[in-house]
Scaffold this motif. Structure first.
Motif, PDB file in Angstrom:
ATOM      1  N   TRP A   1       0.840  -1.202   0.000  1.00 19.40           N
ATOM      2  CA  TRP A   1       0.000   0.000   0.000  1.00 19.40           C
ATOM      3  C   TRP A   1       0.875   1.251   0.000  1.00 19.40           C
ATOM      4  O   TRP A   1       1.824   1.353   0.778  1.00 19.40           O
ATOM      5  CB  TRP A   1      -0.895   0.007   1.236  1.00 19.40           C
ATOM      6  CG  TRP A   1      -1.677  -1.247   1.434  1.00 19.40           C
ATOM      7  CD1 TRP A   1      -1.362  -2.277   2.275  1.00 19.40           C
ATOM      8  CD2 TRP A   1      -2.898  -1.622   0.788  1.00 19.40           C
ATOM      9  NE1 TRP A   1      -2.309  -3.270   2.191  1.00 19.40           N
ATOM     10  CE2 TRP A   1      -3.268  -2.905   1.288  1.00 19.40           C
ATOM     11  CE3 TRP A   1      -3.719  -1.002  -0.164  1.00 19.40           C
ATOM     12  CZ2 TRP A   1      -4.417  -3.569   0.866  1.00 19.40           C
ATOM     13  CZ3 TRP A   1      -4.869  -1.662  -0.586  1.00 19.40           C
ATOM     14  CH2 TRP A   1      -5.212  -2.918  -0.068  1.00 19.40           C
TER      15      TRP A   1
ATOM     16  N   ASP B   1      -5.970   2.620  -3.937  1.00 19.48           N
ATOM     17  CA  ASP B   1      -4.537   2.780  -3.725  1.00 19.48           C
ATOM     18  C   ASP B   1      -3.794   2.909  -5.053  1.00 19.48           C
ATOM     19  O   ASP B   1      -2.883   3.734  -5.184  1.00 19.48           O
ATOM     20  CB  ASP B   1      -3.989   1.582  -2.951  1.00 19.48           C
ATOM     21  CG  ASP B   1      -2.562   1.800  -2.473  1.00 19.48           C
ATOM     22  OD1 ASP B   1      -2.357   2.709  -1.643  1.00 19.48           O
ATOM     23  OD2 ASP B   1      -1.663   1.077  -2.933  1.00 19.48           O
TER      24      ASP B   1
ATOM     25  N   HIS C   1      -3.819   6.292  -6.682  1.00 13.92           N
ATOM     26  CA  HIS C   1      -3.292   7.375  -5.840  1.00 13.92           C
ATOM     27  C   HIS C   1      -2.563   8.381  -6.706  1.00 13.92           C
ATOM     28  O   HIS C   1      -1.699   8.017  -7.506  1.00 13.92           O
ATOM     29  CB  HIS C   1      -2.334   6.790  -4.797  1.00 13.92           C
ATOM     30  CG  HIS C   1      -1.930   7.766  -3.742  1.00 13.92           C
ATOM     31  ND1 HIS C   1      -0.908   8.667  -3.916  1.00 13.92           N
ATOM     32  CD2 HIS C   1      -2.414   8.006  -2.503  1.00 13.92           C
ATOM     33  CE1 HIS C   1      -0.766   9.398  -2.832  1.00 13.92           C
ATOM     34  NE2 HIS C   1      -1.672   9.025  -1.954  1.00 13.92           N
TER      35      HIS C   1
END
Length: 221
Positions: free
Chosen positions: A58, A189, A192
């Motif tokens: 992550w 994620d 992002h």
């Protein structure tokens, strides 16, 4: 006019109580309170959350840190020994001769909590456990359901209560544990907007990214 109500910061206690609420398991006031419920939460919380963090690199849980050189040379033939970061989860993702360079060190060995190599200084890219206030919303929901699945049986003594939150968190077995809420967290994620770590495409992480890039990994969902 009335002032806006202050926003309450997310805490570990809130995550735990939200997980308990999934199956009406009650609530705790503190992790160290002397209750059977708090003991059950304490036994499950760290393992459940770190399992979620270890499921993927992550972006919010990646960290680069310099490695502290130890005084004594290792007995295995390498010239230097370094202390691995104490806040890491699992093995480092990449070992770097420079914190901003794209080169990765290939010749090293890890023994326990020490890394041995023939050059210095060194940096490690690794997973850590960030404060819950840094968790994105999709990951927070995923981790809460995963924790609920871990808590359901020890708290309720009902073996059937864990199945629903577990599948909600991880998806059906046919999805190879990449469905449900973890899929939503991965999608958030991987989209992002911030810069990715220079070592994100390191061959050590190819198994995670499906070929060395976020786009390739995302395409494999």
């Amino acid at each position: 006019p009335m002032a806006d109500s202050p926003v309450t910061a997310i805490t570990d206690i809130m995550i735990a109580n939200n997980a308990l609420a999934v199956f009406a398991g009650g609530a705790i006031m503190a992790f160290d309170e002397e209750t059977d419920l708090a003991a059950a939460v304490n036994a499950a919380y760290v393992d459940a959350i770190e399992t979620c963090l270890a499921a993927h690199p992550w972006t919010f849980a990646l960290k680069t840190a310099s490695l502290e050189q130890l005084a004594d040379a290792p007995p295995n033939g390498y010239r230097y020994a370094f202390q691995l970061p104490g806040d890491r989860i699992g093995l480092p993702i990449a070992i770097l001769p420079s914190p901003r360079g794209r080169d990765r060190l290939r010749d090293f060995t890890i023994e326990g909590d020490r890394l041995c190599a023939d050059c210095k200084p060194l940096w490690a890219g690794y997973r850590c456990r960030p404060a819950v206030t840094a968790w994105p919303s999709a990951f927070r929901l995923f981790a809460t359901r995963a924790l609920a699945a871990q808590l359901a049986v020890p708290v309720s003594q009902d073996v059937n209560l864990a199945a629903a939150p577990d599948q909600e968190a991880w998806g059906a077995a046919s999805k190879d544990r990449r469905g449900g809420l973890i899929l939503k967290a991965l999608t958030q994620d991987l989209s992002h907007p911030g810069p990715q770590p220079l070592w994100a495409s390191d061959p050590l992480t190819d198994a995670w990214y499906g070929g060395g890039s976020y786009g390739a990994w995302y395409g494999g969902l």
